[in-house]
Each structure stands twice: as C-alpha cells, then as structure tokens.
Design an enzyme around this catalytic site. Sequence first.
Site, PDB file in Angstrom:
ATOM      1  N   ASP A   1      42.278 -30.141  78.920  1.00  0.00           N
ATOM      2  CA  ASP A   1      40.868 -29.941  78.569  1.00  0.00           C
ATOM      3  C   ASP A   1      40.495 -30.777  77.338  1.00  0.00           C
ATOM      4  O   ASP A   1      41.327 -30.997  76.461  1.00  0.00           O
ATOM      5  CB  ASP A   1      40.637 -28.451  78.288  1.00  0.00           C
ATOM      6  CG  ASP A   1      39.164 -28.089  78.326  1.00  0.00           C
ATOM      7  OD1 ASP A   1      38.337 -28.924  78.748  1.00  0.00           O
ATOM      8  OD2 ASP A   1      38.829 -26.963  77.910  1.00  0.00           O
ATOM      9  N   GLY A   2      39.230 -31.198  77.299  1.00  0.00           N
ATOM     10  CA  GLY A   2      38.718 -31.857  76.102  1.00  0.00           C
ATOM     11  C   GLY A   2      38.360 -33.330  76.259  1.00  0.00           C
ATOM     12  O   GLY A   2      38.012 -33.988  75.273  1.00  0.00           O
ATOM     13  N   ASN A   3      38.407 -33.833  77.489  1.00  0.00           N
ATOM     14  CA  ASN A   3      38.043 -35.247  77.700  1.00  0.00           C
ATOM     15  C   ASN A   3      36.593 -35.526  77.289  1.00  0.00           C
ATOM     16  O   ASN A   3      36.305 -36.543  76.658  1.00  0.00           O
ATOM     17  CB  ASN A   3      38.187 -35.639  79.178  1.00  0.00           C
ATOM     18  CG  ASN A   3      39.618 -35.614  79.655  1.00  0.00           C
ATOM     19  OD1 ASN A   3      40.538 -35.548  78.852  1.00  0.00           O
ATOM     20  ND2 ASN A   3      39.820 -35.663  80.961  1.00  0.00           N
ATOM     21  N   GLY A   4      35.700 -34.589  77.677  1.00  0.00           N
ATOM     22  CA  GLY A   4      34.268 -34.775  77.387  1.00  0.00           C
ATOM     23  C   GLY A   4      34.010 -34.780  75.885  1.00  0.00           C
ATOM     24  O   GLY A   4      33.282 -35.629  75.359  1.00  0.00           O
TER      25      GLY A   4
ATOM     26  N   SER B   1      39.528 -28.707  89.322  1.00  0.00           N
ATOM     27  CA  SER B   1      39.449 -27.312  89.786  1.00  0.00           C
ATOM     28  C   SER B   1      38.371 -27.175  90.857  1.00  0.00           C
ATOM     29  O   SER B   1      37.503 -28.036  90.998  1.00  0.00           O
ATOM     30  CB  SER B   1      39.132 -26.394  88.607  1.00  0.00           C
ATOM     31  OG  SER B   1      37.787 -26.576  88.203  1.00  0.00           O
TER      32      SER B   1
ATOM     33  N   GLU C   1      35.970 -25.268  90.632  1.00  0.00           N
ATOM     34  CA  GLU C   1      34.700 -25.178  89.896  1.00  0.00           C
ATOM     35  C   GLU C   1      34.201 -26.557  89.449  1.00  0.00           C
ATOM     36  O   GLU C   1      33.004 -26.758  89.250  1.00  0.00           O
ATOM     37  CB  GLU C   1      34.862 -24.255  88.670  1.00  0.00           C
ATOM     38  CG  GLU C   1      35.066 -22.781  89.003  1.00  0.00           C
ATOM     39  CD  GLU C   1      36.447 -22.423  89.578  1.00  0.00           C
ATOM     40  OE1 GLU C   1      37.416 -23.187  89.359  1.00  0.00           O
ATOM     41  OE2 GLU C   1      36.549 -21.387  90.266  1.00  0.00           O
ATOM     42  N   ASN C   2      35.131 -27.511  89.325  1.00  0.00           N
ATOM     43  CA  ASN C   2      34.726 -28.871  88.916  1.00  0.00           C
ATOM     44  C   ASN C   2      33.814 -29.549  89.941  1.00  0.00           C
ATOM     45  O   ASN C   2      33.089 -30.484  89.611  1.00  0.00           O
ATOM     46  CB  ASN C   2      35.936 -29.758  88.648  1.00  0.00           C
ATOM     47  CG  ASN C   2      36.681 -29.425  87.377  1.00  0.00           C
ATOM     48  OD1 ASN C   2      37.873 -29.695  87.252  1.00  0.00           O
ATOM     49  ND2 ASN C   2      35.998 -28.831  86.410  1.00  0.00           N
TER      50      ASN C   2
ATOM     51  N   ARG D   1      30.175 -30.001  88.888  1.00  0.00           N
ATOM     52  CA  ARG D   1      29.760 -30.932  87.814  1.00  0.00           C
ATOM     53  C   ARG D   1      28.781 -31.960  88.384  1.00  0.00           C
ATOM     54  O   ARG D   1      28.677 -32.109  89.609  1.00  0.00           O
ATOM     55  CB  ARG D   1      30.995 -31.647  87.252  1.00  0.00           C
ATOM     56  CG  ARG D   1      31.840 -30.689  86.451  1.00  0.00           C
ATOM     57  CD  ARG D   1      32.834 -31.392  85.580  1.00  0.00           C
ATOM     58  NE  ARG D   1      33.494 -30.405  84.757  1.00  0.00           N
ATOM     59  CZ  ARG D   1      34.219 -30.678  83.694  1.00  0.00           C
ATOM     60  NH1 ARG D   1      34.395 -31.927  83.300  1.00  0.00           N
ATOM     61  NH2 ARG D   1      34.783 -29.719  82.991  1.00  0.00           N
TER      62      ARG D   1
HETATM   63  C1  FPP Z   1      38.675 -31.262  81.472  1.00  0.00           C
HETATM   64  O1  FPP Z   1      38.016 -31.875  80.385  1.00  0.00           O
HETATM   65  C2  FPP Z   1      39.269 -32.264  82.322  1.00  0.00           C
HETATM   66  C3  FPP Z   1      38.991 -32.434  83.644  1.00  0.00           C
HETATM   67  C4  FPP Z   1      38.018 -31.611  84.353  1.00  0.00           C
HETATM   68  C5  FPP Z   1      39.607 -33.496  84.426  1.00  0.00           C
HETATM   69  C6  FPP Z   1      40.985 -33.879  84.075  1.00  0.00           C
HETATM   70  C7  FPP Z   1      41.191 -35.282  84.495  1.00  0.00           C
HETATM   71  C8  FPP Z   1      41.939 -36.194  83.851  1.00  0.00           C
HETATM   72  C9  FPP Z   1      42.763 -35.879  82.685  1.00  0.00           C
HETATM   73  C10 FPP Z   1      41.997 -37.634  84.266  1.00  0.00           C
HETATM   74  C11 FPP Z   1      42.398 -37.906  85.662  1.00  0.00           C
HETATM   75  C12 FPP Z   1      43.589 -37.188  86.127  1.00  0.00           C
HETATM   76  C13 FPP Z   1      44.691 -37.772  86.635  1.00  0.00           C
HETATM   77  C14 FPP Z   1      45.805 -36.925  87.131  1.00  0.00           C
HETATM   78  C15 FPP Z   1      44.864 -39.222  86.706  1.00  0.00           C
HETATM   79  P1  FPP Z   1      36.458 -31.636  80.199  1.00  0.00           P
HETATM   80  O2  FPP Z   1      35.751 -32.718  80.928  1.00  0.00           O
HETATM   81  O3  FPP Z   1      36.088 -30.256  80.663  1.00  0.00           O
HETATM   82  O4  FPP Z   1      36.291 -31.759  78.658  1.00  0.00           O
HETATM   83  P2  FPP Z   1      35.220 -31.009  77.752  1.00  0.00           P
HETATM   84  O5  FPP Z   1      35.502 -29.541  77.835  1.00  0.00           O
HETATM   85  O6  FPP Z   1      35.474 -31.568  76.391  1.00  0.00           O
HETATM   86  O7  FPP Z   1      33.861 -31.380  78.271  1.00  0.00           O
END
Ligand code: FPP
Length: 243
Positions: A18-21, A63, A65-66, A69
């Site tokens: 978690d935390g990409n965004g 997930s 739920e994703n 998005r």
């Molecule tokens: C949650 O962060 C992350 C995801 C929903 C997707 C995870 C995907 C990756 C790490 C990249 C692709 C995966 C592979 C296996 C190559 P968020 O978007 O909810 O972050 P936030 O809570 O900060 O918005």
Amino acid sequence: MNKIDPNKLPRHIAIIMDGNGRWAKSHTFGRITGHKQGAKAVRVVVTACRKIGIDVLTLYAFSMENWFRPKEEVLSLMNLLKEYLEKEEDEMMEQGIRLTAVGKLDSLDKKVLEQLHNTMKKTSKNTKMVLNLALSYGGREEIAMAARHILMDGLSGKIKPGDINEQTVEQYLYTKDLPDPDLLIRTGGEWRISNFLLYQMAYTEFYFTKTLWPDFGEEELLEAITQFQRRERRFGRISEQLR
Ligand code: FPP
C-alpha cells in the site's frame, strides 16, 4: 542479513503493498507513476526474498475492490502487470522462481490472463521460491467460492457433510497448494487486512509500517523478519508447552 536466523525464517510472507498513490502525490507525480515505482519495489523484494531463502511470497497486486478505481488506473495496473510478467520471466527462470496466482482470475483482461498463464507454465518446474500473485482477489469471495464448490461436490455425492473439516475447506481455497502465511507485511501506514487471505491468516504474525510501498526495500524486509523471529508463536498454547 547477519541479524536474521536462517533456521527461523518465515516460510511464507504475504505483503499488502500500500502507498503507491501517496508516494506519487508526495513527489508531485500522477498515481500511475506511483504504481510504476511500486513495480520496481516488487522486483527488489522478490529478489531479496529469493536470496534470503523464503519459500513463498504472496503479493496483493490487485483486489476485487480495486476494480472500482477509475477506469484509467485499472487499465494502467493491468498493463503494468502484463509488462512486469513479460520483463521478469527470464529473471524468474534464472532465479528458479515459480509463478502462481490466486483470485478470480477469469475477471482479468484477456491479454493479461494469457500472459499470466504463459509465465505460470514456463516457470512451473522451478523449485527455489514460489511468487504468488493475488489478482482480482477477495478473501470473502474466495470463501464463498469454496462454499459453492463444496456444495456442488456434496450434491454430486463426492463428499458428505460429516466429512467436512478445516482440512477439507483448505482444499477448496485458491491457496490449496500453499502453506498459510507466517508473516504479513503491510506498508502505507494502515492497520487493517483489507479482505486479504482471511481464512489463511488465522495465526499469521503482522508487521505494519508507515513506509510507502515504493520506498520499501531489502533493509526493511530484514527488519520485518527480525521482528518476526523475536515473537513467540504459541498457537493458543502457553509458553511452557513450546519448550
Ligand atoms: C495500493 O496502493 C497498491 C495497489 C492497489 C496496486 C499494487 C500494484 C503494484 C505494487 C504494482 C504492480 C504490481 C506488480 C506485481 C508488478 P494505493 O494505490 O492504494 O496507494 P494509496 O493508498 O497511497 O493511494
């Protein structure tokens, strides 16, 4: 690496990435760039787990739920996943990594599914580590699916109600061939399990960190394993019974 005890490794590590965004926002990038950076962290962590000697690594990549998005983000995540599999296939072969996947895979885009099947087939004989991707995965959906299949087998006379115990249920889950996770890592500062491996995590140890997924690397992975090794896993018993 010296800090960890090779005889007390978690056999199966599961990660909620978690935390990409938020990572993207803090660098004034768009969310997609955050996911791209997240895919780089995936590479680092897969290699580190293989090096440490972890048997199974499960990553919560998408997930159920994703799917809700914004369309553009879902599409980018699907493309990123396909790209990752294409690019990493040779590396998986070199490192002896077998790719598996859990989730409602038939909901995935046809091209992603095709690539996933190709990579799973190509790596199927590898024995050094299992990289298990949770895709279109929901723990409640998995349990409902298992109940449906148990009922179907019951109706066709394959099993009787009295035969159904915990081991039977496990055999109907997506994870039937995998051990339960010993350690769950969740990055991004939230303290919840978000519908991930609900049945399998009955006795999993949790490591929560504020670190955003793109910033997570080998050093913190080792820290999570060190903390895991300090815990006493009693499985409902008392300390004295463990000695
Ligand atoms: C949650 O962060 C992350 C995801 C929903 C997707 C995870 C995907 C990756 C790490 C990249 C692709 C995966 C592979 C296996 C190559 P968020 O978007 O909810 O972050 P936030 O809570 O900060 O918005």
